[in-house]
Design a protein around this motif. Structure first.
Motif, PDB file in Angstrom:
ATOM      1  N   THR A 101       0.845  -1.193   0.000  1.00 28.15           N
ATOM      2  CA  THR A 101       0.000   0.000   0.000  1.00 28.15           C
ATOM      3  C   THR A 101       0.877   1.238   0.000  1.00 28.15           C
ATOM      4  OG1 THR A 101      -1.655  -1.209   1.236  1.00 28.15           O
ATOM      5  CG2 THR A 101      -1.873   1.174   1.206  1.00 28.15           C
ATOM      6  N   HIS A 102       0.591   2.142  -0.909  1.00 29.96           N
ATOM      7  CA  HIS A 102       1.308   3.409  -0.959  1.00 29.96           C
ATOM      8  C   HIS A 102       0.498   4.393  -0.127  1.00 29.96           C
ATOM      9  CE1 HIS A 102       3.050   6.950  -3.372  1.00 29.96           C
ATOM     10  NE2 HIS A 102       3.985   6.482  -2.568  1.00 29.96           N
ATOM     11  N   ARG A 103       1.081   4.871   0.977  1.00 26.56           N
ATOM     12  CA  ARG A 103       0.301   5.680   1.917  1.00 26.56           C
ATOM     13  C   ARG A 103       0.334   7.175   1.617  1.00 26.56           C
ATOM     14  NH1 ARG A 103      -1.399   1.923   5.224  1.00 26.56           N
ATOM     15  NH2 ARG A 103      -0.041   0.162   5.642  1.00 26.56           N
ATOM     16  N   VAL A 106       1.197  10.266  -1.862  1.00 25.45           N
ATOM     17  CA  VAL A 106       1.229  10.539  -3.298  1.00 25.45           C
ATOM     18  C   VAL A 106       2.650  10.983  -3.631  1.00 25.45           C
ATOM     19  CG1 VAL A 106       0.416  12.115  -5.102  1.00 25.45           C
ATOM     20  CG2 VAL A 106      -1.213  11.159  -3.467  1.00 25.45           C
ATOM     21  N   ASP A 107       3.183  10.488  -4.747  1.00 24.97           N
ATOM     22  CA  ASP A 107       4.524  10.915  -5.160  1.00 24.97           C
ATOM     23  C   ASP A 107       4.427  12.023  -6.199  1.00 24.97           C
ATOM     24  OD1 ASP A 107       5.587   9.034  -3.506  1.00 24.97           O
ATOM     25  OD2 ASP A 107       6.027   7.573  -5.090  1.00 24.97           O
ATOM     26  N   PHE A 108       5.055  13.142  -5.898  1.00 28.90           N
ATOM     27  CA  PHE A 108       5.125  14.255  -6.847  1.00 28.90           C
ATOM     28  C   PHE A 108       6.543  14.302  -7.389  1.00 28.90           C
ATOM     29  CE2 PHE A 108       1.646  15.465  -4.067  1.00 28.90           C
ATOM     30  CZ  PHE A 108       0.726  16.067  -4.911  1.00 28.90           C
ATOM     31  N   CYS A 131       8.892  13.957  -4.301  1.00 31.54           N
ATOM     32  CA  CYS A 131       8.500  14.175  -2.912  1.00 31.54           C
ATOM     33  C   CYS A 131       7.378  13.203  -2.581  1.00 31.54           C
ATOM     34  CB  CYS A 131       8.020  15.616  -2.720  1.00 31.54           C
ATOM     35  SG  CYS A 131       7.339  15.932  -1.079  1.00 31.54           S
ATOM     36  N   HIS A 132       7.620  12.339  -1.604  1.00 30.71           N
ATOM     37  CA  HIS A 132       6.568  11.444  -1.125  1.00 30.71           C
ATOM     38  C   HIS A 132       5.791  12.241  -0.079  1.00 30.71           C
ATOM     39  CE1 HIS A 132       4.679   7.731   0.429  1.00 30.71           C
ATOM     40  NE2 HIS A 132       4.806   8.339   1.606  1.00 30.71           N
ATOM     41  N   TYR A 133       4.511  12.484  -0.359  1.00 30.60           N
ATOM     42  CA  TYR A 133       3.703  13.361   0.495  1.00 30.60           C
ATOM     43  C   TYR A 133       2.552  12.585   1.124  1.00 30.60           C
ATOM     44  CZ  TYR A 133       0.292  17.079   1.566  1.00 30.60           C
ATOM     45  OH  TYR A 133      -0.627  17.897   2.173  1.00 30.60           O
TER      46      TYR A 133
HETATM   47 ZN   LIG Z   1       5.870   7.570  -2.261  1.00 29.35          ZN
END
Ligand SMILES: [Zn+2]
Length: 422
Positions: free
Chosen positions: A294-296, A298-300, A375-377
């Motif tokens: 699970t990706h917790r 959003v990647d920008f 950036c993992h946000y």
């Molecule tokens: Zn991420």
């Protein structure tokens, strides 16, 4: 030759006049002498006065036409004094000038590319100096007749124009607004209105329409700067509308037509323009381990070093190494919310520091468990991760009662103007 001729012509004309006087009776002769004396005195005075006036005019004209103009501008990190020396002004003259201009101009707030003009006379003395932050933000120094420099701010009243424009997105937001002759500054003003509703890098689509009713300032017919956007609409898959309103005794802000503030607790994105969502919230295959998980957040994705901003005001709970998250910042906000920003190349905030919404806290990198700069946000409510792009965020301070009524009156007047494209 001309001088000689005119001299003789004058002398010659005197002859018959004198003879005529001698032939008159004595009383008349005395009266005539008084009149003549007065006339002569008048002539003499006017001659001296006239010459003086002319001399002054010539001197002033010579002084000004002989002034040499030297133009300069501030380079990055340069103070005015050094810039003046670089333009050939002596240390002594630069010292005198800087001391005087400092009386009207805050020398700590000068900006790169501010420009100035120095007017120097033939003796090398500064007669005039104009420091210009813009066509309407200027600072003058002049030397008076006693030889002293004095500084003043000229009163400039720019002309305000109200303009309505419509833009259609063909490739990018900047492109859409720049084509019909507007500048980047207008795009920034517009983006700031909807920064809580729209992630401007990922949301816009070709064909989306923007309408803006805004102020432009002109001086001597030339555009100087943008004033305020008074009303705006973004018409895409959804419609976003806002009107500028100043409640009595409070700071002005943008409100949606129902009176809810455009400003919300969280910005849509931790990257202002430069971002591309490369991984959404939810289950996915891990790009490194190829395992389902699970990706917790959003990647920008963005370029290395792009600024990361706090999506909401709060306090830094953690700033340091976060294992798989690389360099990590976690902010704690009101009402049990927290946000985190991972894989940073550089952290610009310290633990315990108070941060306001939109403040730059880190730079994009690829530290920790990462395949490229991004950036993992994450947004969490009471430690439970929610989808940063979808979660229903709390509304802050909607207008009520008298304020709401005043806003409705204003928007009924302002909103129809958006329909009248100039
Ligand atoms: Zn991420």
């Amino acid at each position: 030759m001309f001088f000689e001729n005119s001299f003789w012509a004058k002398g010659g004309s005197k002859g018959p006049y004198v003879i005529m006087i001698l032939m008159l009776p004595r009383e008349v002769y005395i009266k005539r002498r008084i009149v003549l004396g007065l006339m002569a005195a008048f002539l003499l005075l006017s001659l001296i006065f006239g010459v003086r006036l002319t001399t002054n005019k010539i001197q002033t004209w010579q002084k000004h036409s002989a002034l040499t103009e030297i133009s300069g501008y501030l380079k990055a990190g340069q103070v005015l004094f050094d810039s003046l020396l670089e333009r050939g002004v002596s240390r002594e003259a630069a010292n005198e000038l800087v001391a005087v201009v400092a009386k009207v101009l805050d020398l700590t707030k000068l900006k790169v590319n501010d420009n100035y003009t120095i007017y120097i006379d033939t003796q090398g003395e500064i007669q005039k100096f104009i420091y210009s932050k813009s066509a309407i933000d200027q600072y003058f120094v002049i030397r008076d007749e006693q030889g002293n420099l004095s500084a003043f701010v000229p009163a400039i009243y720019p002309e305000r124009r109200e303009i309505v424009k419509e833009f259609t997105i063909k490739s990018s937001l900047f492109g859409a607004m720049k084509e019909p002759g507007e500048e980047d500054a207008l795009v920034f003003l517009f983006v700031d209105i909807f920064a809580w509703d729209i992630d401007f890098f990922t949301y816009p689509r070709v064909g989306d329409k923007i309408k803006i009713y805004f102020e432009k300032y002109y001086h001597n017919g030339e555009f100087v700067e943008y004033g305020r956007i008074l009303a705006a609409e973004y018409d895409g898959r959804e419609k976003f509308q806002a009107v500028y309103f100043e409640p009595d005794g409070k700071r002005g802000a943008y409100y949606h037509l129902d009176g809810s503030p455009a400003a919300k607790m969280f910005l849509k994105s931790p990257l202002k323009f430069t971002g591309r969502i490369t991984s959404l919230f939810g289950s996915r295959v891990d790009p490194i381990t190829s395992q389902h998980g699970t990706h917790r957040g959003v990647d920008f994705a963005s370029y290395y070093g792009a600024p990361i901003v706090a999506t909401a005001g709060g306090v830094v709970e953690r700033a340091g190494w976060g294992g798989a998250y690389g360099n990590l910042i976690i902010l704690r906000h009101a009402n049990g919310y927290s946000t985190s920003y991972g894989h940073c190349s550089k952290l610009l905030a310290r633990r315990g520091q108070r941060i306001s919404q939109g403040e730059i806290i880190a730079k994009v990198g690829s530290t920790g468990h990462s395949t490229g700069p991004h950036c993992h946000y994450e947004v969490r409510l009471n430690s439970v991760a929610s989808n940063p792009l979808r979660f229903k965020q709390p509304t802050v301070n909607p207008l009520k009662g008298k304020e709401l009524a005043a806003f409705k009156r204003l928007s009924q007047e302002v909103w129809p103007k958006l329909g009248k494209i100039s």
